[in-house]
Design a protein around this motif. Structure first.
Motif, PDB file in Angstrom:
ATOM      1  N   ASP A 243      25.972 -19.673 -54.576  1.00 20.45           N
ATOM      2  CA  ASP A 243      25.554 -19.132 -55.877  1.00 20.45           C
ATOM      3  C   ASP A 243      24.225 -19.739 -56.324  1.00 20.45           C
ATOM      4  OD1 ASP A 243      27.695 -17.487 -56.058  1.00 20.45           O
ATOM      5  OD2 ASP A 243      28.843 -18.735 -57.472  1.00 20.45           O
ATOM      6  N   LYS A 244      23.306 -18.833 -56.674  1.00 20.56           N
ATOM      7  CA  LYS A 244      22.014 -19.275 -57.190  1.00 20.56           C
ATOM      8  C   LYS A 244      22.152 -19.555 -58.694  1.00 20.56           C
ATOM      9  CE  LYS A 244      20.429 -15.447 -55.622  1.00 20.56           C
ATOM     10  NZ  LYS A 244      19.606 -14.281 -55.242  1.00 20.56           N
ATOM     11  N   LEU A 245      21.065 -20.114 -59.262  1.00 18.39           N
ATOM     12  CA  LEU A 245      21.083 -20.423 -60.699  1.00 18.39           C
ATOM     13  C   LEU A 245      21.299 -19.149 -61.520  1.00 18.39           C
ATOM     14  CD1 LEU A 245      20.758 -22.870 -62.572  1.00 18.39           C
ATOM     15  CD2 LEU A 245      18.329 -22.278 -62.791  1.00 18.39           C
ATOM     16  N   THR A 246      20.714 -18.052 -61.076  1.00 21.89           N
ATOM     17  CA  THR A 246      20.901 -16.773 -61.791  1.00 21.89           C
ATOM     18  C   THR A 246      22.341 -16.291 -61.700  1.00 21.89           C
ATOM     19  OG1 THR A 246      20.104 -15.642 -59.809  1.00 21.89           O
ATOM     20  CG2 THR A 246      18.506 -16.011 -61.573  1.00 21.89           C
TER      21      THR A 246
ATOM     22  N   GLY B 117       9.569 -26.071 -63.230  1.00 16.74           N
ATOM     23  CA  GLY B 117      10.593 -25.318 -62.522  1.00 16.74           C
ATOM     24  C   GLY B 117      11.477 -24.550 -63.480  1.00 16.74           C
ATOM     25  N   ALA B 118      12.786 -24.431 -63.168  1.00 15.34           N
ATOM     26  CA  ALA B 118      13.733 -23.648 -63.964  1.00 15.34           C
ATOM     27  C   ALA B 118      14.902 -24.519 -64.401  1.00 15.34           C
ATOM     28  CB  ALA B 118      14.234 -22.457 -63.156  1.00 15.34           C
TER      29      ALA B 118
ATOM     30  N   THR C   2      14.697 -20.167 -59.868  1.00 17.13           N
ATOM     31  CA  THR C   2      15.955 -19.542 -60.287  1.00 17.13           C
ATOM     32  C   THR C   2      16.850 -19.219 -59.102  1.00 17.13           C
ATOM     33  OG1 THR C   2      14.921 -17.357 -60.241  1.00 17.13           O
ATOM     34  CG2 THR C   2      14.883 -18.540 -62.333  1.00 17.13           C
ATOM     35  N   SER C   3      16.285 -19.270 -57.889  1.00 12.38           N
ATOM     36  CA  SER C   3      17.066 -18.978 -56.681  1.00 12.38           C
ATOM     37  C   SER C   3      17.727 -20.219 -56.102  1.00 12.38           C
ATOM     38  CB  SER C   3      16.168 -18.330 -55.610  1.00 12.38           C
ATOM     39  OG  SER C   3      15.657 -17.101 -56.068  1.00 12.38           O
ATOM     40  N   ALA C   4      17.490 -21.359 -56.735  1.00 14.83           N
ATOM     41  CA  ALA C   4      18.062 -22.603 -56.214  1.00 14.83           C
ATOM     42  C   ALA C   4      19.567 -22.603 -56.376  1.00 14.83           C
ATOM     43  CB  ALA C   4      17.450 -23.794 -56.941  1.00 14.83           C
ATOM     44  N   THR C   5      20.267 -23.246 -55.421  1.00 16.70           N
ATOM     45  CA  THR C   5      21.710 -23.434 -55.538  1.00 16.70           C
ATOM     46  C   THR C   5      21.972 -24.816 -56.132  1.00 16.70           C
ATOM     47  OG1 THR C   5      21.804 -24.268 -53.274  1.00 16.70           O
ATOM     48  CG2 THR C   5      22.198 -21.904 -53.593  1.00 16.70           C
TER      49      THR C   5
ATOM     50  N   THR D 105      28.222 -32.117 -53.303  1.00 22.37           N
ATOM     51  CA  THR D 105      27.660 -33.480 -53.213  1.00 22.37           C
ATOM     52  C   THR D 105      27.274 -34.005 -54.586  1.00 22.37           C
ATOM     53  OG1 THR D 105      25.460 -32.527 -52.847  1.00 22.37           O
ATOM     54  CG2 THR D 105      26.797 -33.065 -50.888  1.00 22.37           C
ATOM     55  N   GLY D 106      27.920 -33.459 -55.622  1.00 14.71           N
ATOM     56  CA  GLY D 106      27.640 -33.932 -56.975  1.00 14.71           C
ATOM     57  C   GLY D 106      26.710 -33.051 -57.751  1.00 14.71           C
ATOM     58  N   GLY D 107      26.277 -31.932 -57.146  1.00 12.90           N
ATOM     59  CA  GLY D 107      25.337 -31.051 -57.849  1.00 12.90           C
ATOM     60  C   GLY D 107      25.960 -30.348 -59.028  1.00 12.90           C
ATOM     61  N   LEU D 108      27.226 -29.925 -58.927  1.00 15.75           N
ATOM     62  CA  LEU D 108      27.853 -29.164 -60.007  1.00 15.75           C
ATOM     63  C   LEU D 108      27.979 -29.993 -61.279  1.00 15.75           C
ATOM     64  CD1 LEU D 108      28.951 -26.298 -60.388  1.00 15.75           C
ATOM     65  CD2 LEU D 108      31.237 -27.206 -59.982  1.00 15.75           C
ATOM     66  N   ALA D 109      28.064 -31.336 -61.116  1.00 16.68           N
ATOM     67  CA  ALA D 109      28.174 -32.207 -62.283  1.00 16.68           C
ATOM     68  C   ALA D 109      26.951 -32.103 -63.182  1.00 16.68           C
ATOM     69  CB  ALA D 109      28.380 -33.649 -61.827  1.00 16.68           C
TER      70      ALA D 109
END
Length: 480
Positions: A162-165, A188-189, A118-121, A215-219
């Motif tokens: 910003d983390k996943l939470t 994982g989460a 849950t702490s991953a960005t 780098t495309g993560g928000l998509a």
């Protein structure tokens, strides 16, 4: 009041005892008035009980003159695990067939793949959430999106740290009509997003605008399958509930059909073959209203009979024995329930319902005659109690007549109110007279004590003079 302890010493008279006896005689009128007031207080208390009993009968009569009492229905479902039904108004009696072909659901999506924790960005940029309807092809594949009328898109800024939470909390704080949660499992989460409300118009689209350093993560958090097929995956579609009510198709954004049939709330619980819903008059509720009515009448009738009678065996009279107001009230009540009406068709007298007044004036408990009327003469029974004859009040239904009569006797100028006021006025006059007599007696006792005190003083002087003269005469006799 102070007393003279030596009163009577000079005269030799027991003045205190004499005054006590005189004042005891003067106290007798006060005692007589007090006794009368005590009796009046008892009468006033009984009239308070009469008022209460009449009010109870009035309320019971009012219930039988209320249309909602007679329109009360009992609803049943042949399969409560699939469809339930409840009355919300005054639905028509009868039966309905409800076949559920689809339950309503809210759109729900999830990340296609999990992240480590849950702490991953995820990335940075902007997410835009818009409520609306997804058009689909024959295979339920999305083909287009129409924004929901009256709703506005919400924008959520996602920062690089910003983390996943954090993203979850920002989505929930935006009040965009969706709720975000995080599901964790062995892999994982994953972020999941669900519409707050079910129904086709409460679907949603999420568009992502990555920031310059993304780098495309928000998509990964977008859901726009027509334009961006590699975003979040669909878990549940936003669909309406669909059912056939008496063979007619109906659709609802929720599983509650509260406006499909006037006066009924129908809740769909699962897809099911036709379920039968029955709506019938609630005879149990009407029976209870009639039973409460007869019990209230019997209570006031018994009270008045007890309070106005003379028991020759014990030679005791009821508190209101000989009271013309109470006797008139009892007579008028018996006259009403012993009368008749033509408004109830074949039901004209209390006896037609098995509610015959007995020798004591109390109404019987009904029985098979009442059962028959409840099951097959509901319209006549309703008119029998709550009917109104515009040409003759005497022909009104029994509950209507009793309600009107009781309103009159309990009104400001009614016989019960006037009688109670009269008793209280008499009690007040007696209290005032007792105060006057007490003041008079106090003044009398003071005057008598003063008179006897003066007599004592005078007698004491004469006694002393007599003793002196006797002594002088005795001395003169010795000298001679």
């Amino acid at each position: 009041m102070a007393t003279i302890s030596s009163t009577g010493l000079g005269s030799g008279i027991d003045v205190d005892s004499l005054i006590s006896k005189l004042m005891s005689l003067q106290q007798q009128p006060i005692n007589d008035i007090t006794k009368k007031s005590t009796g009046l207080q008892t009468q006033l208390s009984v009239y308070g009980q009469v008022k209460s009993a009449l009010s109870t009968l009035r309320d019971a009569s009012a219930k039988l003159t209320n249309p909602s009492t007679w329109s009360s229905v009992k609803t049943t479902s042949s399969d409560t695990s699939a469809v339930t039904v409840a009355a919300s108004g005054t639905p028509a009696t009868g039966s309905l067939s409800v076949e559920v072909t689809q339950l309503a659901s809210a759109q729900s999506i999830a990340m296609a793949s999990s992240v480590a924790s849950t702490s991953a960005t995820i990335g940075q940029g902007k997410l835009t959430i818009q409520l609306g309807t997804w058009a689909t092809d024959a295979n339920n594949n999305p083909t287009g999106f129409t924004a929901k009328s009256g709703s506005s898109a919400v924008n959520i800024t996602v920062n690089s740290g910003d983390k996943l939470t954090d993203i979850r909390d920002k989505i929930n704080a935006a009040n965009g009509g969706v709720t975000a949660s995080i599901i964790q499992d062995a892999t994982g989460a994953r972020l999941t997003i669900t519409s707050k409300n079910s129904g086709e118009t409460n679907g949603f689209r999420i568009q992502a605008e990555p920031g310059p350093e993304d780098t495309g993560g928000l998509a990964k958090l977008a859901y726009d399958p027509v334009n961006l097929p590699n975003g979040m995956t669909l878990a549940l579609r936003a669909v309406n509930a669909r059912a056939l009510v008496n063979g007619l198709p109906v659709s609802s954004e929720t599983n509650a059909l509260n406006s499909t049939i006037d006066g009924l709330n129908i809740l769909l619980l699962k897809v099911t073959p036709p379920v039968n819903l029955s709506i019938a008059s609630d005879t149990d509720a009407i029976r209870k209203a009639i039973t409460d009515f007869t019990a209230a009448y019997n209570a006031i009738n018994t009270m008045l009979r007890t309070q106005t009678k003379y028991d020759s065996a014990t030679k005791t009279a009821g508190t209101l024995q000989g009271d013309s107001t109470a006797n008139s009230l009892a007579s008028q009540l018996r006259s009403i329930v012993g009368g008749n009406t033509t408004l109830g068709g074949s039901l004209t007298r209390m006896a037609d319902l098995g509610l015959d007044p007995g020798k004591d004036g109390n109404l019987a408990a009904g029985g098979t005659k009442l059962d028959t009327a409840l099951n097959s003469k509901m319209a006549e029974l309703k008119a029998f109690f709550m009917g109104v004859d515009k040409n003759s009040d005497a022909n009104n239904g029994f509950a209507t007549k009793l309600r009107g009569f009781i309103d009159g006797v309990l009104g400001t100028d009614g016989s019960i109110s006037n009688r109670s006021t009269g008793i209280q006025s008499q009690i007040d006059r007696n209290s005032k007279r007792i105060d006057e007599l007490n003041d008079r007696n106090d003044a009398m006792e003071k005057r008598i004590r003063a008179q006897y005190s003066a007599l004592d003083t005078t007698m004491s002087k004469y006694s002393g003079l007599s003793t002196y003269l006797t002594q002088q005469l005795a001395q003169m006799n010795k000298s001679s």
